[in-house]
Scaffold this motif. Sequence first.
Motif, PDB file in Angstrom:
ATOM      1  N   ASN A  53      -2.718  -4.176  -5.985  1.00  0.00           N
ATOM      2  CA  ASN A  53      -3.021  -3.038  -5.129  1.00  0.00           C
ATOM      3  C   ASN A  53      -3.735  -3.509  -3.878  1.00  0.00           C
ATOM      4  O   ASN A  53      -3.624  -4.678  -3.505  1.00  0.00           O
ATOM      5  CB  ASN A  53      -3.732  -1.919  -5.888  1.00  0.00           C
ATOM      6  N   TRP A  54      -4.492  -2.626  -3.209  1.00  0.00           N
ATOM      7  CA  TRP A  54      -4.821  -2.855  -1.810  1.00  0.00           C
ATOM      8  C   TRP A  54      -6.131  -3.592  -1.560  1.00  0.00           C
ATOM      9  O   TRP A  54      -6.487  -3.849  -0.415  1.00  0.00           O
ATOM     10  CB  TRP A  54      -4.815  -1.515  -1.061  1.00  0.00           C
TER      11      TRP A  54
ATOM     12  N   ASP B  14       0.841  -0.895  -6.739  1.00  0.00           N
ATOM     13  CA  ASP B  14       0.414   0.370  -6.140  1.00  0.00           C
ATOM     14  C   ASP B  14       1.072   0.486  -4.772  1.00  0.00           C
ATOM     15  O   ASP B  14       0.496   0.104  -3.756  1.00  0.00           O
ATOM     16  CB  ASP B  14      -1.110   0.393  -6.031  1.00  0.00           C
TER      17      ASP B  14
ATOM     18  N   GLU C  81       2.672   2.457  -1.469  1.00  0.00           N
ATOM     19  CA  GLU C  81       2.704   3.694  -0.707  1.00  0.00           C
ATOM     20  C   GLU C  81       4.077   4.337  -0.877  1.00  0.00           C
ATOM     21  O   GLU C  81       5.048   3.681  -1.275  1.00  0.00           O
ATOM     22  CB  GLU C  81       2.414   3.419   0.768  1.00  0.00           C
TER      23      GLU C  81
ATOM     24  N   GLN D 230       7.060   2.701   0.751  1.00  0.00           N
ATOM     25  CA  GLN D 230       7.312   1.416   0.103  1.00  0.00           C
ATOM     26  C   GLN D 230       8.046   1.604  -1.222  1.00  0.00           C
ATOM     27  O   GLN D 230       8.977   0.870  -1.539  1.00  0.00           O
ATOM     28  CB  GLN D 230       5.990   0.681  -0.143  1.00  0.00           C
TER      29      GLN D 230
ATOM     30  N   SER E 277       0.232   7.428  -2.718  1.00  0.00           N
ATOM     31  CA  SER E 277       0.617   6.129  -3.267  1.00  0.00           C
ATOM     32  C   SER E 277       1.017   6.313  -4.723  1.00  0.00           C
ATOM     33  O   SER E 277       0.635   7.300  -5.372  1.00  0.00           O
ATOM     34  CB  SER E 277      -0.532   5.136  -3.156  1.00  0.00           C
TER      35      SER E 277
END
Length: 356
Positions: A40-41, A91, A93, A96, A264
């Motif tokens: 994830n981010w 994860d 978006e 995406q 997301s």
Amino acid sequence: MKSRFGLSALVALAMSLPIGLHAAEAPAEFKGTGKLVVNNWGGPTVEKMHAAWYGDFPKATGIDVTFTSIPDVAKLKIMNQVGNVEWDVVDFEGAQMLQAMKDDLLEPIDYDLMFKLVPKEQLDPAQMTKYGIGSIAFGTIMAWNTESIGKTGPANWTEFFDKTKFKGRRALYARPKPTLEIMLMADGVAPKDIYPIDIDRAFKALAKFGPSVDLWVEKTSQWDVLIQNKEVDLMGSSLGRTVTQIDKGEPLAINFNQSIMEQSFWTIPKGAPNVKDAQKLVAWMAQAEGERASLKLFPYYSVANKTAYDGLPNELLAKMPGTPEHSANSLTINAQWWLEHDAEVQTRWLSWLSSR
């Protein structure tokens, strides 16, 4: 920023949190062995989020979890092509996820397994897709410095650009998404009527309102510095970063009217090393306890389990974009529209930005 966190640090943090997480024992079908890699981010708050989402998943199931960043469809496609997928859960978006679906890179979510742990009626149908279930929704909101603007700021995006009513420096994120949506709302389009975007009208509105923007922010991390240094007076800012600064005592106020949310999704790559165990983790993260824990830590996101909001104090609900009051006149980014039109929009956007 790339972030990796060890399991021992995660477990220690999870045990230290003063909030209920998950049951200590998982159902038999959720037991397993081995290790999952979640992409994830990253960022400074991600370790706390992991502790909330996963809780005692490793202890309860026997499945370890490690972390990496940043989600990248192109990289996943290369991994898939060479037969070496490194991620078990990603994860993505919304746009995406749709691109990964188009490229046949994702496994379907096992909702039958999920419903053994989470009652179906607890989950928001809008966040349940064949190949992903909502992780968090993050937002863009109007924010202003209360010392220079006052306690009452702009009521909508039209007023945000009104330099007669609100004097001061303005900042927006230097990306066409969600700038085009902001420009259309400033031009009088209601949030419910934004899509499909009239691209020509959006760029005419950009030509009208764009010159009022004093600073185009390239990276979301810049918001923290701009707020702390009081370099701008009005912002189309990251909700999470702005609320964090308010909690630290910065003189800011926000308005949820015409706020913009982007969803997301937790996804599972096709060819992942541990697909079966990845399905168990995705189901685990949809439980109300973990999502409620994440909202207590970071109340500026929205989550898929509707019951996660139950019992939360009013001071937290006041910060949350997902409450009925705050979402009544908000806009959710249409990921499908952006997937189809991103290349066209980017060309015009870069041309406009370079001509300023």
